[in-house]
Design an enzyme around this catalytic site. Structure first.
Site, PDB file in Angstrom:
ATOM      1  N   SER A 192       0.559  -1.194  -0.120  1.00  9.93           N
ATOM      2  CA  SER A 192      -0.164  -0.014  -0.234  1.00  9.93           C
ATOM      3  C   SER A 192       1.032   1.020   0.061  1.00  9.93           C
ATOM      4  O   SER A 192       1.796   1.431  -1.033  1.00  9.93           O
ATOM      5  CB  SER A 192      -0.973   0.093   1.446  1.00  9.93           C
ATOM      6  N   ASP A 345      -2.093   6.223  -3.798  1.00  9.35           N
ATOM      7  CA  ASP A 345      -0.873   5.428  -3.486  1.00  9.35           C
ATOM      8  C   ASP A 345      -0.417   4.438  -4.410  1.00  9.35           C
ATOM      9  O   ASP A 345      -1.114   4.398  -5.358  1.00  9.35           O
ATOM     10  CB  ASP A 345      -1.003   5.272  -1.978  1.00  9.35           C
ATOM     11  N   ASP A 347      -0.579   1.368  -4.632  1.00  7.15           N
ATOM     12  CA  ASP A 347      -1.665   0.139  -5.286  1.00  7.15           C
ATOM     13  C   ASP A 347      -3.116   0.890  -5.622  1.00  7.15           C
ATOM     14  O   ASP A 347      -3.872   0.156  -5.913  1.00  7.15           O
ATOM     15  CB  ASP A 347      -1.754  -0.702  -4.378  1.00  7.15           C
ATOM     16  N   ASP A 349      -5.516   2.094  -3.775  1.00  4.25           N
ATOM     17  CA  ASP A 349      -6.722   2.069  -2.948  1.00  4.25           C
ATOM     18  C   ASP A 349      -6.975   2.951  -2.117  1.00  4.25           C
ATOM     19  O   ASP A 349      -7.952   3.151  -1.551  1.00  4.25           O
ATOM     20  CB  ASP A 349      -6.533   0.508  -2.204  1.00  4.25           C
TER      21      ASP A 349
END
Length: 656
Positions: A192, A345, A347, A349
């Protein structure tokens, strides 16, 4: 270094207190169970050079499934010669960090072998035909592609079919893909918004949501039973099939993503709106520019940060809630006179934003404020469109976490809509969505994943609960139930629409926020996250939380403590009457309405403190908008005083 020599050195370090007992045991177990020469060379180098602090950090525990599965360093604070390999000094090491507390090929073997065993056993218990299947995806982090391909190989050799994305993709698409191809599980290789030296293994089950109990414990038990990276692959005829996705999943996900926008016509009234978007070297660049363009938004990206790069070279940290991560986008916004800045960010999410106020100054707004504005806008709009009505509103729901602002509870209740609170971690919000899907009649459930947005919405309003919005204070949001994890792509669409709505009324986002505060009250939140890294830090975290449980405060900032809820020791029920799983979290409430929560992070060496305070208007009245700035200052000052006392209390508890 020979095995006996290694054992002798480890025993001496342990007896002299340089090496923790758990570190020594894990080090020797890894050394005995691994066939990887990089493992043996790295351990020997660190032991022979007496790098005991580094060894404790790498070995004091085994990675365990937390709120997001496995997460750990892939690059050590000290890089051994074997790990460096043939990489240049400024390049990423050739091999990942060795250690039981690191994400590396040894731990990936354990994770994949354990997950494969769990899925195979589940498949056999259910008496299902064929084989279980898993979708693998990854972001742009160090070793992500190698980890994904390595994991896919282990899974297929363990008798599990695998779907693999051809390159980096955002986490929400992984959740979507699991549901789209009816896979038994999924894995996202990501850490993340963590620092560049980290990576992670985030596991999903068959509904596309991150793992919940009892699945999490079931997987962990199987993972812990794997002690070696050596295994015998199944015979070729019993192995799983590896398939690589083409564009079909991307196209399907993008089509659903466009539907997150409720009022495309707003753009006709907001033609001057200009957006700056940055992917911060991550996966947001796969879809965000495409969806913003197709919906007709006027936007620019940050070219230097469009480039996928696991070093995240243009930022200190790839966390879009921090102003420093958005600085290049903010600079471009000034050059282009843009109205808002949006960042996601690595990834994709999570989403953070900065907005221009009426004076022309760019300012960050918090995750709590972002989520509250989007929840309010979506509720308001669903009612205005006639989708939600007085007759069906009791079938609508907003879902949030306990440590997310109570402003969202207040907003939902004002519309007559239920607001349900969950534990921290979007998997609990995903679990609620699974509950609502499972409450549908069997014939609808059988075809639910193929229904359109309007068809699924009508079904839930008639038979279950329609999910309006979900979110958590840590910049995660969701506006649809066809995925079961937070979606940075969808959040960009929702916030861009909110900005268009504000612009259509000739308002800025801060103007809109003041209107919400005027109507519902001024809510202020603040988070502090003291860090306690390494093996010693883990002990401090445990002592601190145990201290609060054993001896809660009774008086803070001149105000009596009226209640403390310990989610690890008490039965707590949510707004639907469901029992909340036990978790090591405490919420303390003061007589004047202030509250704070204490929770160890599930993925980072931190203890998180969440502070909440508010000032609400009298029933039937509103707060004067001209008074909002002064009220916010006063409410924030009350939080600062509370944190000051809690901080001193932390020091006393750690010294005791």
């Amino acid at each position: 270094m020979q095995l006996e020599e290694l054992k002798s050195a480890v025993a001496a370090a342990r007896s002299s207190g340089l090496l923790l007992e758990s570190s020594a045991a894990n080090l020797l177990e890894l050394s005995a169970g691994s066939s990887d020469p990089v493992v043996h060379s790295s351990i020997a180098e660190l032991v022979s050079t007496a790098q005991w602090t580094e060894l404790n950090d790498r070995f004091f525990k085994k990675l365990a499934f937390g709120t997001s599965g496995l997460r750990g360093r892939t690059i050590g604070k000290i890089i051994t010669s074997a790990e460096r390999g043939n990489a240049a000094p400024d390049d990423r090491p050739q091999f990942p960090c060795v250690g039981t507390n690191a994400l590396n090929f040894f731990n990936l073997t354990r994770a994949n072998r354990g997950f494969a065993k769990f899925l195979t056993d589940y498949w056999q218990r259910e008496g299902l035909p064929g084989r279980p299947s898993v979708v693998f995806s990854h972001d742009t982090r160090h070793f992500a592609r190698e980890f994904a391909e390595f994991s896919a190989k282990i899974m297929t050799e363990s008798g599990v079919d695998v779907w693999l994305f051809s390159s980096h993709r955002p986490t929400p698409e992984l959740s979507f893909a699991v549901r789209h191809v009816n896979a038994t599980g999924g894995v996202m290789l990501t850490a993340s918004h963590n620092p560049a030296h980290d990576n992670g293994y985030k596991a999903y089950f068959k509904d596309g949501d991150p793992i919940l109990e009892p699945v999490a414990t079931g997987i962990l038990d199987e993972v812990n039973a794997v002690e070696s990276d050596q295994y015998t692959p199944l015979p070729p005829e019993q192995r799983g099939q590896l398939r690589t996705f083409g564009t079909e999943i991307d196209d399907a996900y993008l089509a659903r993503l466009k539907g997150v926008m409720l009022q495309p016509g707003l753009l006709e009234k907001a033609k001057g709106l200009k957006i700056i978007y940055t992917a911060i070297h991550g996966t947001g660049g796969v879809f965000v520019p495409t969806v913003l363009s197709s919906l007709g938004f006027n936007f620019l990206t940050v070219p230097a940060q469009d480039i996928p790069d696991g070093r995240f070279p243009t930022v200190v940290s790839p966390n879009p809630e921090n102003a420093s991560a958005l600085q290049m986008a903010l600079d471009l916004a000034e050059q282009e006179h843009a109205d808002i800045v949006i960042g996601t960010d690595p990834d994709c999410d999570r989403m953070g934003v900065a907005v221009r106020d009426r004076s022309g100054r760019m300012q960050l707004i918090t995750g709590n404020q972002i989520g509250s504005l989007m929840a309010w806008y979506r509720l308001k709009t669903f009612f205005e469109l006639g989708i939600l009505t007085e007759s069906n509103k009791d079938h609508a729901v907003v879902v949030k976490t306990f440590v997310t602002t109570q402003l969202q509870d207040t907003i939902a209740h004002s519309f007559g809509v239920l607001c349900v609170n969950t534990l921290t971690g979007f998997k609990f919000i995903g679990g609620k969505l699974g509950k609502y899907e499972n409450a549908l009649p069997a014939d609808i459930r059988a075809r639910y994943r193929s229904l359109t947005d309007s068809e699924s919405r009508d079904a839930r309003l008639a038979h279950s609960r329609f999910f309006v919005f979900g979110g958590e204070e840590s910049y995660g949001y969701l506006g649809a139930d066809w995925i079961r994890d937070k979606d940075g792509n969808g959040a960009v669409v929702m916030f861009a629409e909110l900005a268009a709505y504000a612009a259509s009324r000739n308002l800025t986002i801060p103007d809109l926020l003041d209107e919400v505060f005027s109507t519902f009250g001024v809510f202020v939140e603040h988070t502090e996250s003291p860090e306690f890294p390494g093996a010693d830090g883990a002990q401090k975290i445990r002592r601190l939380v145990e201290s609060y449980a054993a001896s809660p405060p009774t008086f803070l900032d001149g105000t009596a403590v009226t209640r403390m809820t310990h989610f690890g020791q008490q039965d707590v029920f949510d707004e639907e009457g469901d029992l909340i799983p036990r978790e090591n979290m405490l919420i303390t409430e003061l007589a004047d309405g202030r509250r704070f929560a204490v929770r160890p992070s599930g993925t980072e060496p931190k203890v998180k403190f969440y502070f909440f305070a508010s000032r609400k208007p009298a029933p039937g009245e509103s707060l004067p908008i001209s008074d909002i700035p002064a009220i916010r200052t006063d409410v924030r000052a009350s939080i600062d005083r509370l944190w000051s006392e809690v901080k001193a209390d932390i020091a006393r508890r750690l010294e005791a």
